[in-house]
Write a protein that holds these residues in place. Structure first.
Motif, short mmCIF file in Angstrom:
data_model
loop_
_atom_site.label_atom_id
_atom_site.label_comp_id
_atom_site.label_asym_id
_atom_site.label_seq_id
_atom_site.Cartn_x
_atom_site.Cartn_y
_atom_site.Cartn_z
N CYS A 199 19.43 -48.65 -46.49
CA CYS A 199 20.36 -49.15 -45.19
C CYS A 199 19.91 -50.89 -44.81
N CYS A 220 26.34 -48.28 -40.12
CA CYS A 220 25.83 -47.29 -40.11
C CYS A 220 25.58 -46.61 -41.40
N CYS A 233 15.32 -42.49 -40.10
CA CYS A 233 15.15 -43.47 -40.18
C CYS A 233 14.31 -43.97 -39.57
N CYS A 288 18.65 -52.41 -36.54
CA CYS A 288 18.72 -51.19 -36.08
C CYS A 288 17.26 -50.99 -36.22
#
Ligand code: SF4
Length: 363
Positions: A328, A313, A352, A335
């Motif tokens: 990311c 993460c 996010c 995710c």
């Protein structure tokens, strides 16, 4: 440049967009602290409402996103105790600690209830005299008065089967720490009214002065946000940073004076941990010794210790404006909003999660 036809169909403040485009005559980086304001901007990102040279970076303004694993571990440890009912907000159920979350211990039989407010948690305690109701108090400084009021009400009624895990954070010290990093090169801060400290309305003005930042405190609508950005750019152009705040005239109401009194009766500020930002002096609250029966940390003899966070993460970089969520490697792959790896993918206003909803059109 903005597409006037599309935007007028949306009853959009085109004049503000045009003014902003005219004003930005150099590269400027502005941190938008609040997740809700980031969401509002994302909604119009396809319309190119922002000038190319105005770079918006995200900040740590979502209280679920900044929740460190060590605090979740403490919630879990207390939540597993016999005769404890954990009263929490829904988002926290899905934030992972080192090994467990409140959601996973609930699945295994721990008593975990979702509540909308600390007063609702206190009601749960009144209805369950044989249990101890533990409220997970999270949020920024704006959440603190309600928690303080609830603790004072419990004390005045002599309710002793209610207590609180204080995990509320003060934003200005975290921003102070972030702004000290010259690599970030932030010139302006866009703050939202609800995260502004009630007890310390000068906090953002002091921060701006100390770090030579331009700063605007505005509401959540796109018009407010554009006006805030225009104000910031004008300040930068004039080389006279000030904090513009349309709420200044209303902060000292009877209610805010009362809030401030309750907060100082119940809490004092201490150092606390933030996900991605480390431990920051004066950015957390603890409950005063006189009310220690309402402090679950003392009552259950648990400490906030550093937890293990998921190494895949990148929330730390997202929360400090070093990375946008879609940069990311796990974003949208391992995710997702259904299976979040980090807290930034959990809450509606999570950074996010906002990008995920914007890019994939679902939550
Ligand atoms: S996309 Fe997921 S894994 Fe990546 S930073 Fe955000 S929450 Fe963490």
């Amino acid at each position: 440049m903005a597409s006037p036809q599309n935007l007028s169909e949306l009853q959009f403040p085109i004049a503000l967009v045009d003014e902003l485009h005219e004003l930005v005559d150099r590269p400027i980086r502005v941190m938008v602290i609040c997740g809700t304001q980031t969401r509002a901007l994302l909604k119009y990102s396809d319309e190119d409402i922002l000038p190319e040279d105005l770079e918006i970076v995200t900040g740590p303004g979502c209280s679920i996103c900044v929740m460190p694993a060590g605090h979740i571990d403490a919630f879990v440890k207390i939540g597993r105790q016999p005769d404890v009912i954990t009263a929490t907000c829904e988002d926290l159920l899905r934030v992972q600690g080192t090994k467990e979350s409140l959601g996973t211990i609930k699945e295994k039989g721990a008593l975990v209830e979702v509540v909308d407010s600390p007063m609702e948690a206190l009601d749960l305690a009144r209805k369950n005299p044989g249990k101890i109701v533990v409220f997970t108090a999270v949020g920024f400084e704006g959440a603190a008065p309600d928690v303080a009021e609830t603790i004072l009400e419990a004390a005045s009624e002599g309710i002793d089967n209610f207590c609180v895990i204080p995990s509320i954070r003060l934003l200005p010290p975290s921003l102070d720490s972030l702004m000290s990093d010259p690599e970030l090169n932030i010139r302006g801060l866009l703050c939202s009214a609800h995260i502004q400290s009630i007890t310390d309305s000068q906090a953002y003005a002091d921060l701006a002065r100390q770090h030579h930042l331009s700063c605007a405190v505005v509401g959540f609508g796109i018009r407010d946000i554009l006006e805030g950005l225009i104000s910031i750019v004008k300040q930068i152009r004039s080389e006279k940073p000030v904090t513009t705040n349309p709420f200044n005239g209303v902060v000292q109401t009877e209610e805010t004076i009362r809030n401030s009194r309750m907060m100082s009766e119940v809490f004092f500020a201490v150092e606390t941990d933030w996900r991605g930002l480390g431990s920051i002096e004066g950015s957390g609250f603890v409950i005063r010794d006189e009310l220690s029966i309402y402090d679950a940390i003392k009552r259950f003899n648990v400490r906030f210790i550093k937890g293990q966070e998921e190494i895949k993460c990148q929330c730390a970089d997202v929360l400090s404006g070093r990375l946008t969520p879609d940069e990311c490697p796990s974003f949208g792959i391992s995710c997702t909003s259904k299976h979040p790896i980090g807290p930034c993918m959990v809450a509606q206003e999570g950074l996010c999660a906002s990008y995920f909803r914007h890019i994939f059109g679902r939550f």
